[in-house]
Design an enzyme around this catalytic site. Structure first.
Site, short mmCIF file in Angstrom:
data_model
loop_
_atom_site.label_atom_id
_atom_site.label_comp_id
_atom_site.label_asym_id
_atom_site.label_seq_id
_atom_site.Cartn_x
_atom_site.Cartn_y
_atom_site.Cartn_z
N THR A 22 0.80 -1.23 0.00
CA THR A 22 0.00 0.00 0.00
C THR A 22 0.84 1.28 0.00
O THR A 22 1.55 1.49 -0.96
CB THR A 22 -1.04 -0.05 1.12
OG1 THR A 22 -0.36 -0.38 2.33
CG2 THR A 22 -2.08 -1.11 0.85
N THR A 23 0.75 2.09 1.05
CA THR A 23 1.16 3.49 0.90
C THR A 23 2.67 3.77 1.00
O THR A 23 3.33 3.31 1.93
CB THR A 23 0.44 4.31 2.00
OG1 THR A 23 -0.92 3.91 1.97
CG2 THR A 23 0.54 5.79 1.75
#
Lengths: 226, 265
Positions: free
Chosen positions: B49-50
């Site tokens: 993800t981020t």
């Protein structure tokens, strides 16, 4: 149709060996010396661009004497071999023994099969986590593989250099002492002073992190030898 | 992918210049995936993800959270998303985790291979372009829903400046002059950075804001892992500056994360 002359194999091998030795004897030597944190490789080389010493992998280095184009091809092949192996398996699976064997096979094949043998001699150095894990493999023009300990020399004056080093070598030197030791061995054999910009030097040093190879510049060599 | 290795040292093969990928291809060892559209429907692979990066006065800071998700569940809590590319650059990954990690490994090997063969590092521009080509090679996989989008940053030794590059799914390469973020929480992280970003940030301030931006993203985005004090899982943060690549010690990130959580209470 004319038949080729018969040449006995003994004669053929002898001629080739002589040819290769003559070529190698012309080249300047390289010394490898073990010191407390790794291995120092020192060569007399006035060219900045054409290196005789190179990095192969995390803890492995290559040094070659003789014809540049021939040992350069072997250096490149060695890097490809090591990187392929490290990528396919793991970084710790790349070992000098298997590379030295591969070089030995290749040089032996070139010596017997091709028109002209390679006029080179190479050295594969590997540094272990501790001093006993260090290996110095020397591969000759005909594929002969020799495992050296502590120090070794390849190239034209290897016998004289080895004899000189044998007298003076002591285990556990620091890097500065190793540079002095190797430099003095060269100057003793050559019987002349060698300028600080005529050296090519590199180390495999355990304190360098993952990639242990590092080139030494002229200043560092001068500082150590002064 | 097969693991056959050449046993000798082939001297006469056509030289694939200094490219490691070319070498892999000449041995038929390059990573390949054969996947039909029907397989892709049922395929569920963990997603990284981020990630984010921001430029500061003397270099670039790159931060990534540690969570990988599979649909709505957490697949891994301690995934590493920010990696060194070589001594002077770093790469962070978002998207299909397995493919992305393989891409990083190939990229690292490629840069080191070139450096050893040529005796000099690729220029930063050269590295960024090469990564663009690797992203583009993933294009067939993108149509199967397996996307990899990296962030790349490095220190340009020629110009003495830190640079940051972003990529799109088809391998488009863009140089950013401030900050960027990618992955599921990328929007939130960017929104946070927009409000705090200044060009003159010091290294310390950039690090604090980077770690805070991940925490801010985790507030809104379930796929982003915020600081986990109980399990002691914190973001990965790295820096690239004049001295090269360096990792921020985990202790330091933990300290910053605790400060953040303390503030919000």
């Amino acid at each position: 149709m004319t038949l080729p002359y018969y040449v006995p194999p003994e004669q053929l091998m002898k001629d080739r060996a002589e040819f290769a030795q003559k070529g190698i004897a012309k080249g300047r030597s390289i010394i490898a010396v073990e010191y407390a944190d790794g291995v120092l490789m020192l060569a007399e080389n006035s060219s900045r661009a054409l290196n005789k010493i190179g990095e192969i992998y995390d803890r492995m280095a290559f040094a070659g004497v003789g014809k540049y184009n021939e040992f350069e091809a072997l250096r490149v092949a060695g890097i490809r071999h090591a990187d392929l192996k490290g990528y396919s398996y793991g970084r710790s699976d790349v070992a000098a023994k298997s590379l030295a064997n591969a070089y030995s096979q290749t040089l032996a094949a070139v010596f017997t099969e091709s028109v002209k043998p390679y006029e080179i001699e190479i050295l594969i150095v590997e540094v272990g986590d501790e001093a006993p894990g260090t290996s110095l493999f020397r591969v000759r023009y005909d594929g002969t593989l020799v495992d050296e300990e502590g120090f070794c020399a390849i190239g034209g004056q290897e016998d004289e250099l080895t004899a000189t080093m044998k007298e003076r070598y002591e285990a556990g030197m620091d890097l500065r002492a190793a540079i002095r030791f190797a430099g003095e061995a060269f100057e003793a054999v050559e019987e002349r002073q060698i300028g600080s910009d005529e050296w090519e030097a590199a180390v495999l040093d355990r304190t360098n992190g993952r990639r242990m190879f590092r080139r030494l510049d002229a200043d560092e060599i001068t500082a150590a030898r002064s | 992918m097969s693991l056959d290795l050449p046993s000798g040292l082939p001297l006469n093969q056509p030289a694939p210049d200094a490219s490691f990928f070319g070498l892999l291809r000449s041995h038929d060892l390059q990573p390949t995936w054969e996947l039909g559209p029907a397989d892709a429907q049922t395929l569920r692979a963990p997603e990284a993800t981020t990630i984010l990066a921001l430029r500061y006065a003397d270099g670039v800071v790159m931060v990534g959270d540690r969570r990988a998700t599979e649909g709505h569940t957490i697949a891994h809590r301690r995934m590493q998303k920010v990696y060194p590319a070589d001594g002077f650059s770093a790469v962070a990954i978002a998207g299909t985790a397995g493919l992305a990690m393989e891409m990083v490994k190939l990229f690292q090997t490629e840069l080191e291979h070139y450096e050893k063969l040529e005796g000099a590092r690729l220029s930063l521009e050269g590295k960024a372009n090469h990564l663009a080509r690797m992203v583009r090679q993933q294009l067939p996989m993108v149509f199967q829903g397996l996307v990899v989008v990296p962030l790349f940053c490095g220190y340009d030794e020629a110009e003495s400046v830190g640079r940051l590059y972003t990529y799109d799914v088809v391998g488009g390469r863009y140089e950013e002059d401030d900050y960027s973020a990618s992955g599921s929480g990328g929007r939130e992280a960017k929104a946070y950075l927009r409000s705090v970003y200044r060009e003159s940030l010091s290294e310390e301030e950039a690090l604090i804001q980077g770690v805070a931006a991940i925490a801010a993203a985790a507030e809104q985005d379930t796929a982003t892992g915020g600081p986990d004090l109980r399990r002691e899982i914190y973001s990965t943060a790295v820096m690239v500056n004049r001295d090269g690549y360096s990792e921020v010690p985990e202790e330091r990130v933990a300290e910053l994360s605790r400060d953040l959580v303390g503030e919000s209470e």
